[in-house]
Motif scaffolding. Structure first.
Motif, PDB file in Angstrom:
ATOM      1  N   ASP A   1      36.240  -0.737  41.158  1.00  9.74           N
ATOM      2  CA  ASP A   1      35.950  -0.308  39.793  1.00  9.74           C
ATOM      3  C   ASP A   1      37.219   0.186  39.101  1.00  9.74           C
ATOM      4  O   ASP A   1      37.304   1.349  38.685  1.00  9.74           O
ATOM      5  CB  ASP A   1      34.876   0.787  39.811  1.00  9.74           C
TER       6      ASP A   1
ATOM      7  N   GLY B   1      38.342  -0.157  36.320  1.00  4.85           N
ATOM      8  CA  GLY B   1      38.249   0.255  34.922  1.00  4.85           C
ATOM      9  C   GLY B   1      37.912   1.725  34.737  1.00  4.85           C
ATOM     10  O   GLY B   1      38.013   2.257  33.638  1.00  4.85           O
TER      11      GLY B   1
ATOM     12  N   ALA C   1      32.336  -4.917  36.729  1.00  4.81           N
ATOM     13  CA  ALA C   1      33.015  -5.354  35.512  1.00  4.81           C
ATOM     14  C   ALA C   1      34.407  -5.853  35.866  1.00  4.81           C
ATOM     15  O   ALA C   1      34.865  -5.702  36.999  1.00  4.81           O
ATOM     16  CB  ALA C   1      33.103  -4.196  34.533  1.00  4.81           C
TER      17      ALA C   1
ATOM     18  N   THR D   1      38.421  -5.749  34.312  1.00  8.02           N
ATOM     19  CA  THR D   1      39.314  -5.196  33.292  1.00  8.02           C
ATOM     20  C   THR D   1      40.245  -6.275  32.748  1.00  8.02           C
ATOM     21  O   THR D   1      40.395  -7.344  33.345  1.00  8.02           O
ATOM     22  CB  THR D   1      40.197  -4.097  33.900  1.00  8.02           C
TER      23      THR D   1
ATOM     24  N   GLU E   1      35.405  -2.700  26.409  1.00  8.04           N
ATOM     25  CA  GLU E   1      35.538  -2.915  27.853  1.00  8.04           C
ATOM     26  C   GLU E   1      34.821  -1.819  28.633  1.00  8.04           C
ATOM     27  O   GLU E   1      34.135  -2.085  29.627  1.00  8.04           O
ATOM     28  CB  GLU E   1      37.035  -2.908  28.213  1.00  8.04           C
ATOM     29  N   GLU E   2      34.971  -0.608  28.160  1.00 11.39           N
ATOM     30  CA  GLU E   2      34.354   0.531  28.825  1.00 11.39           C
ATOM     31  C   GLU E   2      32.825   0.459  28.731  1.00 11.39           C
ATOM     32  O   GLU E   2      32.112   0.748  29.691  1.00 11.39           O
ATOM     33  CB  GLU E   2      34.881   1.816  28.165  1.00 11.39           C
TER      34      GLU E   2
ATOM     35  N   ARG F   1      31.594  -2.074  31.120  1.00 10.89           N
ATOM     36  CA  ARG F   1      31.669  -1.562  32.492  1.00 10.89           C
ATOM     37  C   ARG F   1      30.478  -0.659  32.795  1.00 10.89           C
ATOM     38  O   ARG F   1      29.857  -0.748  33.853  1.00 10.89           O
ATOM     39  CB  ARG F   1      32.966  -0.772  32.661  1.00 10.89           C
TER      40      ARG F   1
ATOM     41  N   SER G   1      27.518  -1.552  35.477  1.00  8.16           N
ATOM     42  CA  SER G   1      27.334  -0.654  36.618  1.00  8.16           C
ATOM     43  C   SER G   1      25.896  -0.160  36.703  1.00  8.16           C
ATOM     44  O   SER G   1      25.351  -0.023  37.792  1.00  8.16           O
ATOM     45  CB  SER G   1      28.287   0.542  36.518  1.00  8.16           C
TER      46      SER G   1
ATOM     47  N   PRO H   1      31.155 -11.045  33.385  1.00  7.00           N
ATOM     48  CA  PRO H   1      32.281 -10.146  33.122  1.00  7.00           C
ATOM     49  C   PRO H   1      33.600 -10.900  32.983  1.00  7.00           C
ATOM     50  O   PRO H   1      34.497 -10.451  32.281  1.00  7.00           O
ATOM     51  CB  PRO H   1      32.310  -9.212  34.340  1.00  7.00           C
TER      52      PRO H   1
END
Length: 795
Positions: free
Chosen positions: A407, A409, A444, A446, A652-653, A656, A660, A693
């Motif tokens: 993870d 990110g 995800a 990045t 992007e966040e 993610r 998740s 993703p």
DNA sequence: ATAATAACGAGA
DNA sequence: CTCGTTATTATC
């Protein structure tokens, strides 16, 4: 004891110690030479802590290497060797130097991050204090060594000396990944002869592709994020960096992740061995490239992969399997996760796969003594596998064969202390320098992960669409739907009807339901209490927000107060928070589903797991518990609060966090559903619906390339008083093509400037900034300026 | 912080 | 030109 310098004799052989002194000044960021007193000859090995007189005061430092002579005329003696414990592994010393260079920082700052504070009692308890020949990194082959591998467990583990005796013969150095094993050439038979830290040239010769890892060549050391590698169809290869192009590992190193087979030619019967690795790690067989990757690890080959985990994936098990394969090859593993919860899961998985005593888990939660104890377990090569939160990115292991980040990110991977290195970058640098395998995994992906793929540095591990279909929950979007008010159950819980139905169905089926809500105070905006139309500023149409419980709504954009607000849609005068904290959401949901237990997991109290019974689980991002058997439904609420953040990484966040949470749902065939309360035409929503993703990351990276944002370009931020920042910039020999952006106001009457260069110039920029900082710190009047390469917060 | 060294200026 | 004092600079 404190004999005068004149009375002391220098050691007969290699009398000079090169020391990194613990002072944070950039102009002192280089080794200083001291004489080794004959009495300390044995103890003064590379990697030990020393005390030296420096500029009139006593300072701590690390002994980097022993050499025959110094360019400096009059040398002082080492004051003392603090402890013969060699806490700074040569591999880590090299890594720390590379990280300091990449981030325009000091070696001493990085070493503070890399080596935990000493705890004398722990050191004495756990082991014989004097280094024995067995401590020679060349012969310590811990992974395959049979016999007791002592965990320095919570108890007072007293290790027998026997535990250290190598049983197997020396294998390291065989094969392509000789970077670490290169120390063998200068083995410790001659005390103090270990020139590992300076031995770069020797190393780079034998290692295919490691020619790029020349010592003083700043540019090449910075390769892991591929500043010197052409991105596909984009920037050209490292401007004026002879030798880095063709010698890059992308060309030379066997990246054995060709779908469905092992790519390396040495691999006779690839299909068979694929099956074999598949059988020891069946979970990886769900990904076409998975078995080949595991096989490469088991062969000790430096495969590098970016892994997009399937929804519902038991990722700790997969990482544990990858670790086990590496251990099977006789090599070490370093794995980094974002937080204590993830660490606990990984810890358990490793215990299951490797058994007891083959790994240590390290995080900040443990006290200083426990932390040092576990560090020593790794440093003394008692365990081949070290996992933990970001501090373990620097953990020593014998002959590192694999680095893992899960993870990447998560913003917790960014170190908040100077020089602010990011765990992903550190680990990739480490993989590069050590010539070892790397695994960058997550639900995800990045922009940085995507860049690794597009430059060819790593290969993709993804499932086929077919496997994805079988494993994914059914995912649907729902706008802020006008039906809302008419659905009596939903209205009280501010749930769109589709979300409400999905939840009800899951609960009726006896399954838990996860509700993800943004963190409280994230962006507390308000909407009409009657019709839910977002409250907008009458002057500029910006979003209104409420600072305190009973304050006047104020515009987030223009700052004007809107005391007499009336809803333009229905005329209503009452407002309500449209982003509510987890607790309040929980209360409202409880009312909407009477009789169903409601649990919350958030900042104050984080649940690790919940049972597989009907229950509502309200959680903030990152705190979602794992449900036994998976959630029947996952609801993603108040998503606009995430999506409309001004941050560069907002999309992007958001992606993610959604992935998740959605990954915790059951597969669609088992009834799992995900409802995201957002407009289905938005790119992150699209990517979620298709569970793609990779597509999203590629899109994101393309956009950043267009805008000149990281990771497509390299940025550095300079923060401080205006005149100090200007002074620093003035002293900086900016690389050609550098752009200076700003200033932007910063807290405490400071300002912030950004400097942007192409990735090919990144190393140059870091060097220039460090040199400029050195000039400033040398004439000590300097007001401080914080230099951050790849700042976590942009804009 | 402090020790070496450069720079400076007054008096022989 | 020398000596004593003060600023500068490097820090083994």
């Amino acid at each position: 004891m404190t004999a005068k310098s004149k009375d002391r004799e220098p050691a007969p052989a290699l009398p000079v110690a090169r020391v990194c002194v613990d002072v944070p000044l950039p102009h002192l960021d280089r080794p200083f030479d001291y004489l080794v007193p004959a009495a300390d000859d044995a103890a003064a090995q590379p990697g030990v802590r020393v005390k030296v007189r420096f500029a009139g005061q006593m300072v701590n430092g690390f002994l980097l290497e022993r050499v025959e002579s110094s360019a400096h005329a009059r040398l002082a003696f080492l004051d003392k060797v603090v402890s013969p414990e060699r806490v700074l592994d040569p591999e880590i010393a090299r890594l720390a130097r590379a990280v300091a260079d990449r981030y325009a920082g000091n070696l001493s700052d990085v070493l503070r991050l890399a080596v935990p504070p000493r705890h004398a009692r722990v050191e004495a308890q756990a082991m014989p204090a004097v280094p024995t020949p067995e401590d020679d990194p060349g012969s310590a082959v811990p992974a395959m060594v049979s016999g007791p591998v002592m965990p320095d467990g919570p108890g007072e583990a007293v290790d027998s000396a026997a535990a250290d005796e190598p049983v197997s013969t020396a294998v390291p150095g065989a094969g392509a990944v000789a970077a670490v094993g290169a120390d063998d050439a200068v083995s410790v038979d001659v005390p103090g002869a270990v020139a590992a830290v300076g031995a770069d040239d020797a190393v780079s010769v034998d290692v295919p592709g490691a020619g790029v890892v020349g010592a003083d060549d700043q540019v090449s050391v910075d390769v892991p994020d591929m500043d010197a590698v052409p991105a596909v169809g984009a920037e050209q290869a490292g401007d004026g960096q002879p030798g880095s192009g063709g010698a890059h590992p992308v060309d030379a190193a066997p990246v054995a992740v060709e779908p469905g087979r092992a790519a390396h030619s040495a691999d006779a019967g690839a299909a068979v061995s694929s099956d074999a690795s598949g059988s020891f790690a069946p979970g990886w067989a769900d990904y076409p490239a998975g078995p080949a990757f595991l096989h490469a690890l088991a062969d000790g080959r430096p495969a590098r992969a970016v892994w997009s985990a399937l929804p519902g994936e038991d990722w700790p098990a997969r990482i544990a399997e990858a670790a086990a394969a590496t251990v099977r090859a006789g090599k070490g593993v370093v794995a980094v996760v974002a937080d204590a919860r993830d660490l606990e899961r990984l810890d358990r998985a490793l215990t299951k796969v490797l058994g007891d005593g083959r790994h240590v888990a390290l995080n900040a939660a443990a006290g200083p003594s426990e932390r040092y104890r576990r560090f020593l377990a790794a440093s003394r090569h008692r365990v081949p596998v070290v996992v933990g939160t970001r501090a373990v990115m620097f953990a020593p292991v014998a002959d590192v064969g694999l680095v893992v980040i899960w993870d990447d990110g998560d913003d917790l991977h960014a170190e908040p202390r100077a020089p602010y290195p990011h765990a992903r970058e550190v680990l990739l640098t480490r993989a590069q320098l050590a010539g070892c395998a790397a695994l960058v995994g997550g639900f995800a992906r990045t922009g940085e992960g995507q860049l690794l793929l597009e430059t060819g540095w790593a290969k993709e591990i993804v499932a086929t669409r077919g496997t994805l279909r079988a494993r994914s929950p059914a995912i649907a979007p729902t706008g802020d739907d006008p039906q809302l008010a008419r659905d009596p159950g939903a209205a009280t819980a501010r749930l769109p009807s589709l979300a409400w139905q999905a939840a009800r169905q899951a609960l009726q089926g006896g399954a838990p339901v996860l509700v993800q809500v943004p963190r409280r105070g994230y962006l507390p905006s308000v909407a009409c209490a009657e019709c839910r139309t977002p409250a907008r500023c009458p002057h500029c149409s910006g979003p209104l927000g409420l600072a305190g419980a009973r304050s006047v709504p104020t515009c987030h954009w223009c700052g004007r107060a809107a005391a007499a607000y009336a809803c333009p849609a229905c005329g209503g005068r009452r407002l309500r928070a449209s982003v509510t904290g987890a607790r309040r959401t929980a209360e409202e949901l409880g009312r909407a589903f009477p009789g169903v237990p409601v649990r919350t997991s958030g900042r104050d109290e984080i649940l690790d797991t919940v049972p597989g019974d009907a229950a509502l689980v309200v959680a903030t991002p990152g705190a979602e518990p794992v449900a036994e058997g998976g959630y029947g439904a996952v609801l993603l609420l108040d998503t606009w609060a995430l999506l409309t953040r001004a941050d560069l990484r907002a999309a992007e966040e958001t992606m993610r966090r959604w992935l998740s949470a959605a990954a915790l749902a059951r597969p669609a065939p088992a009834g799992g559903r995900v409802v995201v309360v957002a407009d289905g035409s938005l790119a992150p929503v699209q990517a979620l619906l298709r569970w793609d993703p990779g597509w999203f990351a590629a899109r994101e990276l393309a956009e950043r390339r267009e805008l000149g944002f990281p990771p497509a370009a390299r940025m550095a931020s300079l923060t401080g008083k205006a005149e100090a920042v200007a002074e620093l910039l003035d002293a900086t020999h900016l690389p050609p093509g550098a752009e200076v952006l700003g200033p932007v106001p910063a807290p405490d009457d400071q300002e912030r400037m950004l400097v942007r260069v192409s990735r090919g110039r990144a190393a140059e920029l870091a060097r220039a900034l460090h040199e400029a900082a050195a000039v400033r710190s040398a004439k000590k009047a300097a007001l401080p300026v914080r230099v951050q390469v790849d700042p976590a917060e942009l804009l």
